[in-house]
Design a protein around this motif. Sequence first.
Motif, PDB file in Angstrom:
ATOM      1  N   CYS A  83       0.853  -1.184   0.000  1.00  0.00           N
ATOM      2  CA  CYS A  83       0.000   0.000   0.000  1.00  0.00           C
ATOM      3  C   CYS A  83       0.890   1.235   0.000  1.00  0.00           C
ATOM      4  CB  CYS A  83      -0.914  -0.001   1.221  1.00  0.00           C
ATOM      5  SG  CYS A  83      -1.945   1.483   1.362  1.00  0.00           S
ATOM      6  N   CYS A 143      -0.014   3.527   3.499  1.00  0.00           N
ATOM      7  CA  CYS A 143       0.372   3.162   4.869  1.00  0.00           C
ATOM      8  C   CYS A 143       1.461   2.091   4.934  1.00  0.00           C
ATOM      9  CB  CYS A 143      -0.854   2.680   5.649  1.00  0.00           C
ATOM     10  SG  CYS A 143      -1.495   1.080   5.085  1.00  0.00           S
ATOM     11  N   TYR A 196       1.264  -1.074   4.263  1.00  0.00           N
ATOM     12  CA  TYR A 196       0.783  -2.434   4.528  1.00  0.00           C
ATOM     13  C   TYR A 196       1.150  -3.355   3.368  1.00  0.00           C
ATOM     14  CZ  TYR A 196      -2.567  -6.309   4.458  1.00  0.00           C
ATOM     15  OH  TYR A 196      -3.144  -7.550   4.363  1.00  0.00           O
ATOM     16  N   CYS A 219      -7.646  -1.581   1.517  1.00  0.00           N
ATOM     17  CA  CYS A 219      -6.559  -1.799   2.459  1.00  0.00           C
ATOM     18  C   CYS A 219      -7.139  -1.961   3.864  1.00  0.00           C
ATOM     19  CB  CYS A 219      -5.584  -0.623   2.435  1.00  0.00           C
ATOM     20  SG  CYS A 219      -4.249  -0.768   3.652  1.00  0.00           S
ATOM     21  N   CYS A 246      -5.587   1.265   6.220  1.00  0.00           N
ATOM     22  CA  CYS A 246      -5.946   2.676   6.031  1.00  0.00           C
ATOM     23  C   CYS A 246      -7.186   2.891   5.178  1.00  0.00           C
ATOM     24  CB  CYS A 246      -4.769   3.450   5.439  1.00  0.00           C
ATOM     25  SG  CYS A 246      -4.335   2.953   3.750  1.00  0.00           S
ATOM     26  N   GLN A 273       1.125   9.736  14.870  1.00  0.00           N
ATOM     27  CA  GLN A 273       1.102   8.621  13.935  1.00  0.00           C
ATOM     28  C   GLN A 273       2.482   7.999  13.834  1.00  0.00           C
ATOM     29  OE1 GLN A 273       0.690  10.971   9.979  1.00  0.00           O
ATOM     30  NE2 GLN A 273       2.205   9.359   9.597  1.00  0.00           N
ATOM     31  N   ASN A 301       1.483  11.374   4.730  1.00  0.00           N
ATOM     32  CA  ASN A 301       0.356  11.299   3.806  1.00  0.00           C
ATOM     33  C   ASN A 301      -0.621  12.445   4.044  1.00  0.00           C
ATOM     34  OD1 ASN A 301      -2.476  10.178   2.871  1.00  0.00           O
ATOM     35  ND2 ASN A 301      -0.928   8.950   1.857  1.00  0.00           N
ATOM     36  N   ASN A 313      -3.742  11.970   6.454  1.00  0.00           N
ATOM     37  CA  ASN A 313      -3.584  11.697   7.877  1.00  0.00           C
ATOM     38  C   ASN A 313      -3.948  12.906   8.734  1.00  0.00           C
ATOM     39  OD1 ASN A 313      -2.662   9.232   7.051  1.00  0.00           O
ATOM     40  ND2 ASN A 313      -0.548   9.548   7.661  1.00  0.00           N
ATOM     41  N   TYR A 365      -2.055   1.625  13.329  1.00  0.00           N
ATOM     42  CA  TYR A 365      -3.108   0.747  12.849  1.00  0.00           C
ATOM     43  C   TYR A 365      -4.501   1.254  13.203  1.00  0.00           C
ATOM     44  CZ  TYR A 365       0.464  -2.662  11.688  1.00  0.00           C
ATOM     45  OH  TYR A 365       1.554  -3.295  11.139  1.00  0.00           O
ATOM     46  N   SER A 391      -6.904   5.277  13.214  1.00  0.00           N
ATOM     47  CA  SER A 391      -6.912   6.692  12.889  1.00  0.00           C
ATOM     48  C   SER A 391      -7.269   7.532  14.099  1.00  0.00           C
ATOM     49  CB  SER A 391      -7.916   6.974  11.765  1.00  0.00           C
ATOM     50  OG  SER A 391      -8.091   8.365  11.579  1.00  0.00           O
TER      51      SER A 391
END
Length: 251
Positions: free
Chosen positions: A50, A53, A55, A66, A69, A124, A144, A147, A177, A179
């Motif tokens: 991804c 994030c 992943y 995903c 995220c 984060q 990102n 975020n 993992y 938000s």
Amino acid sequence: MKKWVCNVCGYVHEGDNPPDVCPVCGVGPEEFSLQGEAVKEAAPPKRWKCTVCDYIHVGDEPPDVCPVCGVGKDKFILLVDEVVELTPEAVLTADEGTINAALDAVSYGLYVVSSTKDGKINGQTANAVFQVTARPPQIALCLNKLNLTTEFIEASGKVAVSILAQEQRDMVRVFGYQSGRTADKFAAVEYVTGKNGCPILKNCLGYLEAEVLPDKTTDVGTHILFVAKVTSGKLAGKSDALTYALYRKVK
């Protein structure tokens, strides 16, 4: 007793079947794999990363959504992991997949980047944090656009970086993992408030506080590249720093 490993957060479940829901990150049974040799036999050959994030999904195709995220399959890139001998002919056949695999091998540290806005705090997990100059001390961070922490930094111009120690792998899950729009990440985490009002993890290896330099902030597509002047910082421990490569190996 079989052991099932969550491909997203590393949680281990014991039982004949994987759980309906991962109690740590909330993904379904399709994101669990058998621990040990059974994983190697059953694992599909392709790895998809991804771009939002980081992943990693294993399968013939990227997931529709995903599980970390929430972005769509169009945000995934294929990692071509084939190891080749470097010859003049080999370097001529590089493509997007081989480039992505090589980039995935670049070493990163792991940090908790935090900020504040209107009396609220958020943080984060991030790996794209690095020093750019020593005099004056400046760092760069690439986060990102989607975020919440990015939103806070853009609003306040303030940021703190907590440098994670190897024994703080659980902090990667807490701050990476979920938000901050739906969870208070600092609710069960010990922290102190820095000079600039941003939270700093109490048991981190060290920390930096910084002020963003607006004229050096750059939109780089999916992410914002911040350059910031370091205003404060101290070491707080003597253990080794946690790296992204180590985390993926032992998570």
